[in-house]
Design a protein around this motif. Structure first.
Motif, short mmCIF file in Angstrom:
data_model
loop_
_atom_site.label_atom_id
_atom_site.label_comp_id
_atom_site.label_asym_id
_atom_site.label_seq_id
_atom_site.Cartn_x
_atom_site.Cartn_y
_atom_site.Cartn_z
N ARG A 96 -9.01 -81.42 -7.61
CA ARG A 96 -6.99 -82.07 -7.49
C ARG A 96 -8.12 -83.27 -8.70
NH1 ARG A 96 -2.89 -83.36 -5.86
NH2 ARG A 96 -2.69 -85.65 -5.95
N PRO A 105 -10.68 -82.39 -15.95
CA PRO A 105 -9.83 -80.49 -16.62
C PRO A 105 -10.23 -80.57 -17.82
CG PRO A 105 -8.87 -83.34 -17.03
CD PRO A 105 -9.28 -83.08 -16.11
N PHE A 108 -7.96 -75.07 -21.51
CA PHE A 108 -8.13 -73.56 -20.77
C PHE A 108 -6.99 -73.37 -22.22
CE2 PHE A 108 -7.42 -69.82 -20.01
CZ PHE A 108 -8.06 -69.13 -19.13
N GLU A 110 0.99 -82.89 -15.77
CA GLU A 110 -0.23 -82.32 -16.63
C GLU A 110 0.09 -80.34 -17.47
OE1 GLU A 110 -4.22 -82.30 -14.94
OE2 GLU A 110 -4.87 -83.98 -15.07
N LYS A 111 0.88 -79.67 -16.01
CA LYS A 111 1.66 -78.48 -16.99
C LYS A 111 2.40 -79.41 -17.64
CE LYS A 111 5.36 -78.24 -13.29
NZ LYS A 111 5.57 -77.58 -11.95
N PHE A 146 -3.53 -75.27 -21.95
CA PHE A 146 -3.30 -76.13 -20.93
C PHE A 146 -4.49 -77.22 -20.29
CE2 PHE A 146 -3.59 -72.09 -19.72
CZ PHE A 146 -3.94 -72.36 -17.93
N LEU A 147 -4.16 -77.55 -19.29
CA LEU A 147 -5.42 -78.59 -18.56
C LEU A 147 -5.24 -77.45 -17.48
CD1 LEU A 147 -4.44 -82.32 -19.18
CD2 LEU A 147 -5.79 -80.47 -20.79
N TYR A 148 -6.85 -77.42 -17.04
CA TYR A 148 -7.12 -77.43 -15.71
C TYR A 148 -7.78 -78.22 -15.15
CZ TYR A 148 -8.56 -73.81 -12.11
OH TYR A 148 -8.78 -73.50 -11.21
N ARG A 149 -7.63 -78.12 -13.58
CA ARG A 149 -9.02 -78.77 -12.80
C ARG A 149 -8.99 -77.83 -11.75
NH1 ARG A 149 -8.77 -84.52 -12.98
NH2 ARG A 149 -6.37 -84.91 -14.13
N GLN A 150 -10.13 -77.33 -11.14
CA GLN A 150 -10.30 -76.18 -10.18
C GLN A 150 -10.59 -77.04 -8.89
OE1 GLN A 150 -13.69 -74.44 -10.70
NE2 GLN A 150 -14.36 -73.89 -8.59
#
Length: 256
Positions: A57, A61, A64, A33-34, A51-55
Motif C-alpha cells: 500500500r 507505484p 506496468f 489510481e486504477k 497502469f500504476l501498481y503498488r506491491q
C-alpha cells in the motif's frame, strides 16, 4: 512459425500537456489510481500505455506496461506446446525402455498433461479475447429476425450470450464485413479445437468406474496425438484474417 513478436498498447502521439519528459504527471481530478492511464515515453518516440501498481500500500507505484492480451494468451499456448512436446518425448522414451526396477516418469506425466491441456485452453482463451475485443471496439449490434419477433443484441450482450463458435464464424465476420469461405483451412481446425477444449474443461464422469477410466484415458490419448502445431497456425491465421500482421514471428534469431 516461431515465438511471436511481443506487442503492447501504444499511444501514437502525445502533446506536451499529456506527459512531462522528466517525471510522471498525475491528474489531480482522478482520485483512484486504477482509473489512471499511465504512459512510458521512450526515446524512439514510442509511448506505452500502462497502469500504476503498488506491491504494498505505501510503496511508490510502478508503471506496468499493458500487453495486448490475446497475444499473451496465444504466446502462452505456444510456449506450453513446446514444454508439452519436450515432456511427451521424455515420457515415451522412458516408457519404451522401462525395466522392472526403474522409476515411472511420474513428474513428467503430470507436467505433460498440464502443459498440453494449457496449450489447448489458452488457444481458445486467445480466440475469445480477440473476438470479444473486436466486437466491443466496433460497438456492433447483432440482430436475429424470425417470423414472430426481432431480437437485438448489443456488443456486451453478444459477448455474454453467444457461444464462441457463433461469435467467431458468424458475428465477427458480419461486424468486420469480412466473410470466411466455407473451405477456409483454419475454420474446421478451430471448430475441432473448441470441441477438444470443451471436452477438457467440462469433463464428465459416469457411475461405472471402467467407463470413467476409458473416457479419461481417451482424453489423454487425444492430447498425445493432437496436432498442436496445426491448431496454433489456424488460430494465428484467423486473427490475421481480420487484422493483417496481428500475430507476427519475432524478428530475433531464436527459433523457439
Amino acid at each position: 512459425m516461431k515465438h511471436i513478436k511481443k506487442k503492447f498498447l501504444e499511444i501514437n502521439t502525445l502533446t506536451p500537456e499529456q506527459i512531462s519528459p522528466d517525471k510522471a504527471t498525475f491528474i489531480g481530478e482522478i482520485k483512484k489510481e486504477k482509473e489512471m492511464i499511465s504512459i512510458i515515453s521512450k526515446d524512439d518516440g514510442t509511448n506505452y500505455m500502462g497502469f500504476l501498481y503498488r506491491q504494498n500500500r505505501n510503496d511508490v507505484p510502478i508503471i506496468f506496461c499493458m500487453p495486448i492480451l490475446p497475444m499473451v494468451f496465444y504466446d502462452n499456448a505456444y510456449q506450453s506446446y513446446l514444454l508439452a512436446k519436450e515432456k511427451r518425448a521424455a515420457i515415451l522414451n522412458k516408457m519404451s525402455n522401462l525395466s522392472t526396477n526403474a522409476a515411472l516418469p511420474e513428474h513428467e506425466i503430470y507436467l505433460y498433461i498440464g502443459f498440453a491441456t494449457s496449450s489447448v485452453i489458452m488457444m481458445c482463451v486467445a480466440l475469445e479475447n480477440f473476438v470479444n475485443e473486436q466486437i466491443a471496439r466496433l460497438d456492433f449490434t447483432y440482430e436475429i429476425e424470425t417470423t414472430k419477433r426481432k431480437e437485438v443484441y448489443n456488443a456486451s450482450q453478444i459477448q455474454d450470450f453467444f457461444d464462441l463458435k457463433t461469435k467467431l464464424f458468424k458475428i465477427l465476420p458480419l461486424a468486420r464485413k469480412k466473410f470466411i469461405k466455407a473451405n477456409e483451412g483454419f475454420k474446421t481446425v478451430i471448430e475441432n479445437l473448441i470441441t477438444f477444449r470443451n471436452n477438457m474443461v467440462h469433463i464428465k464422469s459416469v457411475h461405472n468406474g471402467l467407463h470413467s477410466f476409458t473416457d479419461d484415458s481417451e482424453l489423454i490419448r487425444r492430447t498425445l496425438n493432437y496436432d498442436y502445431w496445426k491448431a496454433l497456425g489456424a488460430v494465428r491465421d484467423y486473427m490475421n484474417f481480420f487484422i493483417p500482421n496481428y500475430i507476427e514471428d519475432c524478428p530475433c534469431g531464436d527459433e523457439n
